[in-house]
Design an enzyme around this catalytic site. Structure first.
Site: not given
Ligand code: IPE
Ligand code: IPE
Ligand code: MG
Length: 226
Positions: A16-17, A33, A61, A63, A65, A127, A173, A179, A181
């Site tokens: 994430d991030g 990305h 995820s 979600e 989509w 792996l 995470r 969380r 998620s």
């Molecule tokens: C969780 O990250 C899903 C993935 C890393 C693929 P999100 O960015 O979608 O989660 P929320 O919305 O912050 O909970």
């Molecule tokens: C994780 O990074 C990648 C996916 C969930 C696909 P994010 O795209 O959620 O990045 P933030 O959370 O908005 O920074």
């Molecule tokens: Mg995110």
């Protein structure tokens, strides 16, 4: 690199991030990305090198989509491109590639590329790299319950999409969110969790090694008295 003796068998990462990383660098989310793929490369290589048997990555995820179509398209394109680009490295590093999730929602072209790489790497014994695409924990439990009921089974575990793979010992995470998620709801029942503020594109070998040291210091009791 100095590593603890006790390494997890299966490390799972909620990557994430990427979006925040891009914003911090004054760029579009897409840029984050793309940079995140470099972290995937670095962490996969570290796992191969350090003898970790399973690495799973939450890449997209159910979600997700609901994100803007343009971002969804970018993420799907990046997945497609990486698959084509990683074949040789995976063969060289003896990596077995697996995609798990609601694959019916992925495009035919992407599914074809996934099947090809899974087939090409299926006999590799190093792996196992599991990428969760279009995955959600609730969806997994739901589909497993449906199939179990249809077959009159009474144990859910063999119907989960992860059947045959060990549960994660460690779930990391990135990006400071604390969380799950809708990730591995069933499978993470006794996983150790590490939440780090580091954004995924900045999470490389050093951060990973730190997480492995933290994991080694944990006392896993599984509800028992030690
Ligand atoms: C969780 O990250 C899903 C993935 C890393 C693929 P999100 O960015 O979608 O989660 P929320 O919305 O912050 O909970
Ligand atoms: C994780 O990074 C990648 C996916 C969930 C696909 P994010 O795209 O959620 O990045 P933030 O959370 O908005 O920074
Ligand atoms: Mg995110």
């Amino acid at each position: 690199m100095d590593l603890p003796d006790k390494l997890p068998t299966h490390v799972s990462i909620i990557m994430d991030g990427n979006g925040r990383w891009a914003r911090e660098h004054g760029r579009e989310r897409t840029f984050g990305h793309a940079e995140g793929i470099e972290s995937v490369r670095a962490i996969t290589e570290a796992c191969s090198e350090w003898g970790i048997k399973y690495l799973s990555l939450f890449a997209f995820s159910e979600e997700n989509w609901a994100r803007p179509q343009e971002e969804v398209d970018t993420l799907m394109k990046l997945m497609f491109k990486s698959i084509a680009a990683e074949y040789e490295t995976m063969m060289r590093n003896n990596v077995r590639f697996v995609v798990l999730g609601n694959r019916a929602r992925l495009s035919a072209t992407l599914n074809e590329a996934i099947d090809t790489l899974m087939g090409q790497t299926s006999a590799n014994t190093g792996l196992t790299l599991i990428v969760f695409m279009s995955y959600s924990g609730k969806w997994d439990i739901q589909q497993a319950a449906g199939r179990m009921a249809a077959e009159g089974g009474d144990d859910l575990e063999p119907y989960l999409i992860t059947a045959g793979y060990p549960d994660p010992d460690l779930v990391i995470r990135t990006s400071g969110e604390k969380r799950i998620s809708n990730y591995l709801l069933w499978q993470a029942a006794y996983s150790e969790f590490i939440f780090t503020d580091t954004l995924w594109p900045d999470f490389r070998k050093d951060s990973f090694r730190d997480a492995l040291w933290e994991y080694a210091s944990r006392d896993r009791r599984y509800g028992k008295v030690k």
